[in-house]
Design an enzyme around this catalytic site. Sequence first.
Site, mmCIF file in Angstrom:
data_model
loop_
_atom_site.group_PDB
_atom_site.id
_atom_site.type_symbol
_atom_site.label_atom_id
_atom_site.label_comp_id
_atom_site.label_asym_id
_atom_site.label_seq_id
_atom_site.Cartn_x
_atom_site.Cartn_y
_atom_site.Cartn_z
ATOM 1 N N ALA A 83 6.142 51.246 -13.222
ATOM 2 C CA ALA A 83 7.426 51.627 -12.649
ATOM 3 C C ALA A 83 7.139 52.554 -11.476
ATOM 4 O O ALA A 83 6.090 53.204 -11.433
ATOM 5 C CB ALA A 83 8.260 52.358 -13.702
ATOM 6 N N GLU A 119 2.050 55.780 -19.792
ATOM 7 C CA GLU A 119 3.287 56.576 -19.749
ATOM 8 C C GLU A 119 3.107 57.962 -20.364
ATOM 9 O O GLU A 119 3.655 58.944 -19.866
ATOM 10 C CB GLU A 119 4.425 55.833 -20.468
ATOM 11 C CG GLU A 119 5.026 54.691 -19.664
ATOM 12 C CD GLU A 119 4.248 53.388 -19.768
ATOM 13 O OE1 GLU A 119 3.113 53.387 -20.305
ATOM 14 O OE2 GLU A 119 4.771 52.370 -19.302
ATOM 15 N N GLY A 148 4.849 49.527 -16.594
ATOM 16 C CA GLY A 148 5.763 48.404 -16.415
ATOM 17 C C GLY A 148 5.058 47.123 -15.993
ATOM 18 O O GLY A 148 5.562 46.027 -16.254
ATOM 19 N N GLU A 160 3.785 45.651 -19.103
ATOM 20 C CA GLU A 160 4.963 45.173 -19.844
ATOM 21 C C GLU A 160 5.529 43.889 -19.216
ATOM 22 O O GLU A 160 6.016 43.011 -19.924
ATOM 23 C CB GLU A 160 6.021 46.276 -19.900
ATOM 24 C CG GLU A 160 5.553 47.466 -20.768
ATOM 25 C CD GLU A 160 6.390 48.718 -20.586
ATOM 26 O OE1 GLU A 160 6.468 49.220 -19.446
ATOM 27 O OE2 GLU A 160 6.975 49.197 -21.571
HETATM 28 N N1 CO8 Z 1 4.730 54.252 -8.500
HETATM 29 C C1 CO8 Z 1 4.870 54.576 -7.207
HETATM 30 N N2 CO8 Z 1 3.844 54.524 -6.334
HETATM 31 C C2 CO8 Z 1 2.639 54.138 -6.798
HETATM 32 C C3 CO8 Z 1 2.431 53.784 -8.144
HETATM 33 C C4 CO8 Z 1 3.554 53.841 -9.022
HETATM 34 N N3 CO8 Z 1 3.479 53.478 -10.292
HETATM 35 N N4 CO8 Z 1 1.129 53.457 -8.311
HETATM 36 C C5 CO8 Z 1 0.559 53.594 -7.112
HETATM 37 N N5 CO8 Z 1 1.457 54.012 -6.188
HETATM 38 C C6 CO8 Z 1 1.247 54.291 -4.770
HETATM 39 C C7 CO8 Z 1 0.469 55.593 -4.578
HETATM 40 O O1 CO8 Z 1 1.334 56.698 -4.645
HETATM 41 C C8 CO8 Z 1 -0.116 55.378 -3.209
HETATM 42 O O2 CO8 Z 1 0.879 55.590 -2.230
HETATM 43 P P1 CO8 Z 1 0.561 56.584 -0.970
HETATM 44 O O3 CO8 Z 1 -0.557 55.872 -0.244
HETATM 45 O O4 CO8 Z 1 1.853 56.597 -0.234
HETATM 46 O O5 CO8 Z 1 0.146 57.875 -1.546
HETATM 47 C C9 CO8 Z 1 -0.432 53.883 -3.188
HETATM 48 O O6 CO8 Z 1 0.383 53.305 -4.216
HETATM 49 C C10 CO8 Z 1 -1.875 53.552 -3.505
HETATM 50 O O7 CO8 Z 1 -2.207 54.189 -4.737
HETATM 51 P P2 CO8 Z 1 -3.455 55.183 -4.939
HETATM 52 O O8 CO8 Z 1 -3.813 55.829 -3.628
HETATM 53 O O9 CO8 Z 1 -3.157 56.064 -6.097
HETATM 54 O O10 CO8 Z 1 -4.601 54.118 -5.304
HETATM 55 P P3 CO8 Z 1 -5.911 54.408 -6.196
HETATM 56 O O11 CO8 Z 1 -6.761 53.201 -6.036
HETATM 57 O O12 CO8 Z 1 -6.489 55.739 -5.904
HETATM 58 O O13 CO8 Z 1 -5.353 54.450 -7.719
HETATM 59 C C11 CO8 Z 1 -4.057 53.707 -9.586
HETATM 60 C C12 CO8 Z 1 -4.759 53.306 -8.276
HETATM 61 C C13 CO8 Z 1 -5.090 54.089 -10.627
HETATM 62 C C14 CO8 Z 1 -3.294 52.466 -10.055
HETATM 63 C C15 CO8 Z 1 -3.095 54.887 -9.328
HETATM 64 O O14 CO8 Z 1 -2.289 54.566 -8.217
HETATM 65 C C16 CO8 Z 1 -2.180 55.198 -10.491
HETATM 66 O O15 CO8 Z 1 -2.604 55.805 -11.455
HETATM 67 N N6 CO8 Z 1 -0.898 54.772 -10.385
HETATM 68 C C17 CO8 Z 1 0.087 55.054 -11.395
HETATM 69 C C18 CO8 Z 1 -0.122 54.244 -12.625
HETATM 70 C C19 CO8 Z 1 0.882 54.587 -13.682
HETATM 71 O O16 CO8 Z 1 0.891 55.660 -14.243
HETATM 72 N N7 CO8 Z 1 1.750 53.617 -13.974
HETATM 73 C C20 CO8 Z 1 2.731 53.753 -15.036
HETATM 74 C C21 CO8 Z 1 3.984 54.276 -14.488
HETATM 75 S S1 CO8 Z 1 5.170 54.597 -15.751
HETATM 76 C C22 CO8 Z 1 5.819 53.096 -16.134
HETATM 77 O O17 CO8 Z 1 5.448 52.086 -15.617
HETATM 78 C C23 CO8 Z 1 6.902 52.951 -17.159
HETATM 79 C C24 CO8 Z 1 7.650 54.187 -17.339
HETATM 80 C C25 CO8 Z 1 9.058 53.847 -17.326
HETATM 81 C C26 CO8 Z 1 9.818 54.946 -16.811
HETATM 82 C C27 CO8 Z 1 11.231 54.595 -16.529
HETATM 83 C C28 CO8 Z 1 11.918 55.843 -16.160
HETATM 84 C C29 CO8 Z 1 13.305 55.802 -15.984
#
Ligand code: CO8
Length: 260
Positions: A66, A134, A111, A114
Amino acid sequence: MNFETLLYEQQGPVGTLTINRPQALNALNEVVLKELKIFSDQIKTTPGIRVLIITGSGEKAFVAGADIKAMQGMTPQEAEAFSIMAQTAFNAIEELPMAVIAAVNGFALGGGCELALSCDIILASEKAKFGLPEVTLGLLPCFGGTQRLPRAIGLYKAREMVFSGEFYSAAACKEFGFVNRVIAPEELLNEAQKLAETIALRGPIAVAKAKQSLNTGFELHIADGLKQEAALFGELFTTQDHNEGIGAFIEKRNPDFTGK
Ligand code: CO8
């Protein structure tokens, strides 16, 4: 079909849907979720489609979860509504009357994992990483993860993934039992296309009813699941395709199913 965050192309009976926000690793914001629901409604009546492949844009991610940035500052009510919006979109994918193959090309986190779990078959690149991180955000998986994952692999393995929040390789997830095949990255889409083309040769109504029997039967007591299976089997005898399939076998030729 014209979308802001989705790309769709169709080669004969096989459609490929690409989640297309590569700058955010294809993270699911409100627009993607709304478009996924609209897409699912439209694809049901798209002529000729028999199998759908879902993948992510770019080399790095299937879907990295997400959109975390969009979650900041949400009220509890908004968060619950966001969860329901995603669940509705993923239910619509799960209930499509055709086989849906996830071609997981990179990160499938939160997500994204999922979303893959709402597909029928998961093919993963050797580079793919799955996880439900999460709890690292102080949240829980809420796009169906706490429900579909234990149904797919059992409670014990699901608890490990959900409580640890760690990322798992495609090979580990194949061992867990929810990844069907692990494939070299450059071959992933070809393999998905080949499998889709094989399924597309089969009776499309038979595949749709078999999917219904598997998916809804899984939630039922076995006696009710068996009743449903027999009823769906009976329904297939109203189709032209069953005459074509049986006739082709007897005449020693390949069937030509029309989906009628
Ligand atoms: N959301 C928004 N932006 C993201 C996400 C995300 N999930 N993942 C990556 N990005 C963005 C980064 O912020 C970055 O943007 P910017 O260049 O503007 O800073 C760009 O994508 C590239 O990402 P990274 O520079 O972080 O790339 P890396 O290779 O260093 O890392 C990873 C890749 C490991 C995938 C890392 O980006 C990461 O950990 N991302 C988040 C993963 C995560 O935690 N996902 C789960 C999210 S929670 C969820 O899905 C369900 C919860 C439901 C909540 C509902 C609420 C109402």
